[in-house]
Design a protein around this motif. Structure first.
Motif, mmCIF file in Angstrom:
data_model
loop_
_atom_site.group_PDB
_atom_site.id
_atom_site.type_symbol
_atom_site.label_atom_id
_atom_site.label_comp_id
_atom_site.label_asym_id
_atom_site.label_seq_id
_atom_site.Cartn_x
_atom_site.Cartn_y
_atom_site.Cartn_z
ATOM 1 N N ARG A 28 25.215 -10.154 33.696
ATOM 2 C CA ARG A 28 26.157 -10.328 34.875
ATOM 3 C C ARG A 28 27.293 -9.489 34.856
ATOM 4 O O ARG A 28 27.828 -9.188 35.892
ATOM 5 N N ASN A 29 27.657 -9.155 33.727
ATOM 6 C CA ASN A 29 28.821 -8.205 33.313
ATOM 7 C C ASN A 29 29.974 -8.707 34.197
ATOM 8 O O ASN A 29 30.519 -7.983 34.863
ATOM 9 N N THR A 30 30.511 -10.032 33.993
ATOM 10 C CA THR A 30 31.424 -10.387 34.654
ATOM 11 C C THR A 30 32.521 -10.897 33.838
ATOM 12 O O THR A 30 32.013 -11.270 32.473
ATOM 13 N N PRO A 31 33.668 -11.526 34.030
ATOM 14 C CA PRO A 31 34.819 -11.703 33.082
ATOM 15 C C PRO A 31 34.452 -12.824 32.363
ATOM 16 O O PRO A 31 34.634 -13.002 30.963
ATOM 17 N N SER A 32 33.800 -13.817 32.830
ATOM 18 C CA SER A 32 33.563 -15.254 32.051
ATOM 19 C C SER A 32 32.443 -14.851 30.889
ATOM 20 O O SER A 32 32.999 -15.382 29.795
ATOM 21 N N PRO A 33 31.372 -14.432 30.903
ATOM 22 C CA PRO A 33 30.307 -14.131 29.908
ATOM 23 C C PRO A 33 30.975 -13.250 28.732
ATOM 24 O O PRO A 33 30.757 -13.375 27.613
ATOM 25 N N ALA A 109 47.061 -7.925 28.875
ATOM 26 C CA ALA A 109 46.791 -6.508 28.909
ATOM 27 C C ALA A 109 45.358 -6.178 29.910
ATOM 28 O O ALA A 109 45.615 -4.787 30.470
ATOM 29 N N TYR A 110 44.826 -7.088 30.052
ATOM 30 C CA TYR A 110 43.470 -6.877 31.116
ATOM 31 C C TYR A 110 43.300 -7.803 31.924
ATOM 32 O O TYR A 110 42.229 -7.719 32.683
ATOM 33 N N ALA A 111 44.399 -8.226 32.215
ATOM 34 C CA ALA A 111 44.322 -9.279 33.630
ATOM 35 C C ALA A 111 43.061 -10.378 33.384
ATOM 36 O O ALA A 111 42.629 -10.982 34.416
ATOM 37 N N GLY A 112 42.740 -10.676 32.370
ATOM 38 C CA GLY A 112 41.674 -11.470 32.012
ATOM 39 C C GLY A 112 40.269 -11.032 32.059
ATOM 40 O O GLY A 112 39.330 -11.570 32.025
ATOM 41 N N ASP A 113 40.296 -9.655 32.436
ATOM 42 C CA ASP A 113 38.803 -9.028 32.700
ATOM 43 C C ASP A 113 38.634 -7.987 31.733
ATOM 44 O O ASP A 113 39.323 -6.878 31.564
ATOM 45 N N LEU A 114 37.754 -8.117 30.647
ATOM 46 C CA LEU A 114 37.529 -7.067 29.730
ATOM 47 C C LEU A 114 36.474 -5.899 30.216
ATOM 48 O O LEU A 114 36.597 -4.795 29.520
ATOM 49 N N ARG A 115 36.254 -5.926 31.177
ATOM 50 C CA ARG A 115 35.755 -4.577 31.950
ATOM 51 C C ARG A 115 36.854 -3.424 32.100
ATOM 52 O O ARG A 115 36.601 -2.428 32.052
ATOM 53 N N ARG A 116 37.924 -3.877 32.025
ATOM 54 C CA ARG A 116 39.363 -3.088 32.044
ATOM 55 C C ARG A 116 39.286 -2.446 30.764
ATOM 56 O O ARG A 116 39.828 -1.348 30.555
ATOM 57 N N LEU A 117 39.144 -3.211 29.545
ATOM 58 C CA LEU A 117 38.912 -2.677 28.405
ATOM 59 C C LEU A 117 37.826 -1.486 28.186
ATOM 60 O O LEU A 117 38.115 -0.470 27.767
ATOM 61 N N ARG A 118 36.735 -1.932 28.844
ATOM 62 C CA ARG A 118 35.735 -0.494 28.902
ATOM 63 C C ARG A 118 36.051 0.440 29.666
ATOM 64 O O ARG A 118 35.958 1.491 29.145
ATOM 65 N N ALA A 119 36.765 0.294 30.714
ATOM 66 C CA ALA A 119 37.369 1.380 31.447
ATOM 67 C C ALA A 119 38.244 2.337 30.499
ATOM 68 O O ALA A 119 38.225 3.656 30.550
ATOM 69 N N GLU A 120 39.171 1.456 30.116
ATOM 70 C CA GLU A 120 40.276 2.152 29.065
ATOM 71 C C GLU A 120 39.543 2.925 27.954
ATOM 72 O O GLU A 120 39.860 4.085 27.632
ATOM 73 N N SER A 125 33.389 4.618 21.308
ATOM 74 C CA SER A 125 33.303 3.256 20.615
ATOM 75 C C SER A 125 34.264 3.164 19.608
ATOM 76 O O SER A 125 34.718 1.928 19.335
ATOM 77 N N LYS A 126 34.962 4.169 19.082
ATOM 78 C CA LYS A 126 36.223 3.950 18.143
ATOM 79 C C LYS A 126 37.286 3.438 19.025
ATOM 80 O O LYS A 126 38.029 2.535 18.495
ATOM 81 N N ALA A 127 37.639 4.025 20.176
ATOM 82 C CA ALA A 127 38.582 3.417 21.062
ATOM 83 C C ALA A 127 38.522 2.140 21.336
ATOM 84 O O ALA A 127 39.427 1.146 21.532
ATOM 85 N N ALA A 128 37.183 1.694 21.706
ATOM 86 C CA ALA A 128 36.776 -0.014 22.000
ATOM 87 C C ALA A 128 36.984 -0.822 20.889
ATOM 88 O O ALA A 128 37.829 -1.752 20.913
#
Length: 211
Positions: A28-33, A109-120, A125-128
């Motif tokens: 699903r790649n959504t915030p909850s999972p 940092a991410y407004a509750g959405d880890l997809r923002r970490l992905r974009a960052e 992978s080291k940055a992640a």
């Protein structure tokens, strides 16, 4: 037994990701999972057995804390009781406290959405991993677990293998480098393979698969 045969044997018996075991649909790649997977990464960073960490992750969901917003509404005694009931008797209070800072960082940092970490991280992978370790309670092990599992949907981090899976691969006569190991299986099966290798180690089954 060839390397391919050994991989098929490992996948046949242990080829299930930890996200799948938790009942999290990462596709699903959504915030909850993604949040639930991050909680599992935090819980597995504590000095407890993997099975207890999984029980605790399920318990958080059963308590209704499947998003950072819902977790933010919880109170410390509630978190302690939930974790204690899941077997976290020795570290329940510490983890209940860590969850506050952990969750606050996710919201801030991410407004509750880890997809923002992905974009960052932008495919690095080291940055992640560095970003994941900024969460209170998540160290090298927890960060690696998250990235190992999430590569199933965040394909730019494929192939990623954590030290635990690579150590088992080496013990089984398989390549101890993620890129080389990935060549022996398809991208779709690679997250299952690295999870399976960790499960082999946890089950003490290395010698059986070597034979």
């Amino acid at each position: 037994m060839t390397q391919t045969e050994r991989i098929n044997a490992v996948l046949g018996e242990y080829g299930r990701t930890f996200a799948s075991e938790l009942g999290v649909d990462l596709a699903r790649n959504t915030p909850s999972p993604l949040f639930r997977l991050l909680c599992l990464a935090l819980l597995t960073s504590a000095p407890v057995q993997a099975g207890i960490a999984m029980q605790a992750a399920r318990a958080l969901a059963e308590a209704g804390w499947t998003t950072p917003e819902r977790l933010a509404e919880s109170r410390w005694p509630q978190r302690v009781n939930v974790l204690n009931g899941a077997g976290y008797a020795r570290v329940d209070e510490k983890t209940a406290t860590q969850l506050v800072a952990f969750n606050a960082h996710l919201l801030d940092a991410y407004a509750g959405d880890l997809r923002r970490l992905r974009a960052e991280a932008d495919g690095d992978s080291k940055a992640a991993l560095r970003a994941l370790k900024r969460f209170t309670g998540i160290g090298d092990t927890g960060a690696a677990i998250f990235l190992r599992e999430v590569q199933a949907v965040w394909g730019e981090f494929y192939p990623f293998a954590d030290p635990a899976s690579l150590a088992t691969a080496e013990a089984l006569g398989l390549p101890a480098e993620a890129a080389k190991l990935a060549r022996l299986t398809g991208q779709a099966d690679f997250p299952r393979l690295v999870a399976a290798l960790v499960r082999v180690k946890l089950a003490g089954d290395i010698d059986r698969f070597k034979d």
